[in-house]
Design a protein around this motif. Structure first.
Motif, short mmCIF file in Angstrom:
data_model
loop_
_atom_site.label_atom_id
_atom_site.label_comp_id
_atom_site.label_asym_id
_atom_site.label_seq_id
_atom_site.Cartn_x
_atom_site.Cartn_y
_atom_site.Cartn_z
N ASP A 1 0.83 -1.21 0.00
CA ASP A 1 0.00 0.00 0.00
C ASP A 1 0.86 1.26 0.00
N ASP A 2 1.92 1.24 0.79
CA ASP A 2 2.81 2.40 0.85
C ASP A 2 3.44 2.67 -0.52
N ILE A 3 3.86 1.61 -1.19
CA ILE A 3 4.46 1.78 -2.53
C ILE A 3 3.45 2.35 -3.50
N LEU A 4 2.25 1.79 -3.49
CA LEU A 4 1.23 2.22 -4.45
C LEU A 4 0.78 3.65 -4.21
N ARG A 5 0.77 4.10 -2.97
CA ARG A 5 0.22 5.42 -2.65
C ARG A 5 1.29 6.52 -2.58
N LYS A 6 2.52 6.15 -2.76
CA LYS A 6 3.59 7.14 -2.73
C LYS A 6 3.53 7.99 -4.00
N ARG A 7 3.49 9.30 -3.83
CA ARG A 7 3.32 10.22 -4.95
C ARG A 7 4.66 10.38 -5.68
#
Length: 375
Positions: free
Chosen positions: A283-289
């Motif tokens: 999730d952190d990877i996917l949501r990192k801008r």
């Protein structure tokens, strides 16, 4: 989707689903090659043009837009990047000409996704990678069609993105600004993106796929609202982080079917259990801008396998293919990819044709050799 997902995230999904490191690399390489196997590349290595899985910008500028040219464009983009969801979809009060385009709209979990995955079963890993690229793109590219069409792919200029408010987790909408300078990188902080110029010609290349939405569908972090033509100009919210996690877990399910760990691949089946211990990390990877998440996915993949993931190199298998004699060529990496690409394109094209839709024309289907025949 971009290299971050097609190469590195695909590698991660393959490792989680039970493939060995070298196998996962072959799958990931093939998935990424789909975005680079153009006529220009095939011409350079003296491989058949029918195996093209993409078109370069320069190729698109010279592309014909008569019936034959449009069919060639549609065969490539509908087969590999905008897999149609429902070739028999119905919509009231629409002409047959309109419906042929409407039925090419891409969405996940269509019958052709199942056929795509099943076609790769017991076939070389190159076919597995091709199937993973196609499956993943049904999530990123949903609601657009792989054929030039103003009446389907056009959007209004009203795009907004959901961003976190300064005071906490509350989301607020911020207007997106578009420009038409393809050489300028998207400005993620200011919300300035590049998209295709509006063209009133139904068959303009500018109206192919998600050009009117720019790169928004390919960024894993973004959630945005827009107004598409095919939806009678009613707005849609596209939540990429949520969609990409479904794409990732559906890939794991498909890969477990392809490596024999489960007996069937079914639509709307996502292996969330397989990522339970990694869920927050993913999730952190996917949501990192960020423009792409290659570094983050690469680090995660190397932690999963304990092995180094080499950067993608288009030239990696060229010498093997070019220097091989006619007798041994079919056993090379690129030959297996070429055969898999031709077979997949033939399957999708002929499914479109059998539905009564002439936009992709017709092509000869070939049989993909089984793994043991190309070992």
């Amino acid at each position: 989707m971009q290299e971050d997902f097609h190469y590195y995230a695909t590698y991660c999904a393959a490792i989680i689903s039970g493939y060995e490191h070298e196998e996962a690399l072959d799958i990931a390489y093939s998935a990424q090659l789909v975005d680079l196997c153009s006529k220009t590349f095939l011409n350079r290595i003296k491989a058949p043009h029918i195996a093209a899985t993409t078109q370069l910008q320069l190729e698109m500028m010279d592309a014909r837009t008569d019936v034959i040219g449009l069919q060639e464009i549609t065969r490539i983009w509908a087969s590999f990047h905008f897999l149609p969801y429902d070739l028999y979809a119905q919509k009231e009060h629409r002409t047959k000409r309109y419906m042929m385009r409407y039925r090419l709209i891409c969405r996940p979990n269509g019958d052709l996704v199942v056929k795509t995955v099943e076609l790769a079963k017991n076939r070389p890993l190159q076919s597995v990678g091709i199937a993973m690229h196609v499956l993943a793109d049904t999530w990123a590219h949903m609601n657009f069609a792989g054929t030039p069409s103003l009446v389907i792919n056009n959007t209004t200029a009203e795009f907004t993105e959901f961003v976190k408010a300064d005071e906490g987790e509350k989301e607020v909408e911020r207007k997106i600004k578009f420009r038409h300078n393809p050489s300028a990188p998207d400005d993620l902080e200011k919300g300035i993106f590049t998209n295709s110029l509006f063209q009133g010609n139904e068959h303009s290349i500018m109206n192919l796929g998600h050009g009117r939405a720019g790169h928004l569908p390919d960024y894993s972090y973004i959630k945005y609202r827009y107004v598409p033509a095919w939806n009678d100009y009613k707005d849609i919210i596209k939540d990429n982080p949520s969609d990409y996690i479904m794409a990732f877990t559906q890939m794991i399910t498909a890969l477990k079917y392809l490596n024999g760990k489960i007996e069937r691949f079914e639509k709307e089946t996502y292996d969330y259990d397989a990522i339970e211990e990694y869920r927050d990390r993913i999730d952190d990877i996917l949501r990192k801008r960020q423009h792409n998440a290659c570094d983050d996915w690469k680090k995660f993949g190397e932690e999963l396998s304990g092995k180094e993931i080499p950067d993608f190199d288009l030239e990696k298998y060229v010498d093997e293919f070019v220097r091989s004699n006619k007798r041994n060529r079919n056993y090379t990496f690129l030959a297996k990819f070429v055969m898999g690409a031709i077979a997949h394109k033939g399957m999708v094209t002929n499914e479109i044709f059998k539905s009564g839709n002439l936009l992709a024309g017709f092509t000869k289907e070939i049989r993909i050799p089984r793994k043991e025949e190309t070992a």
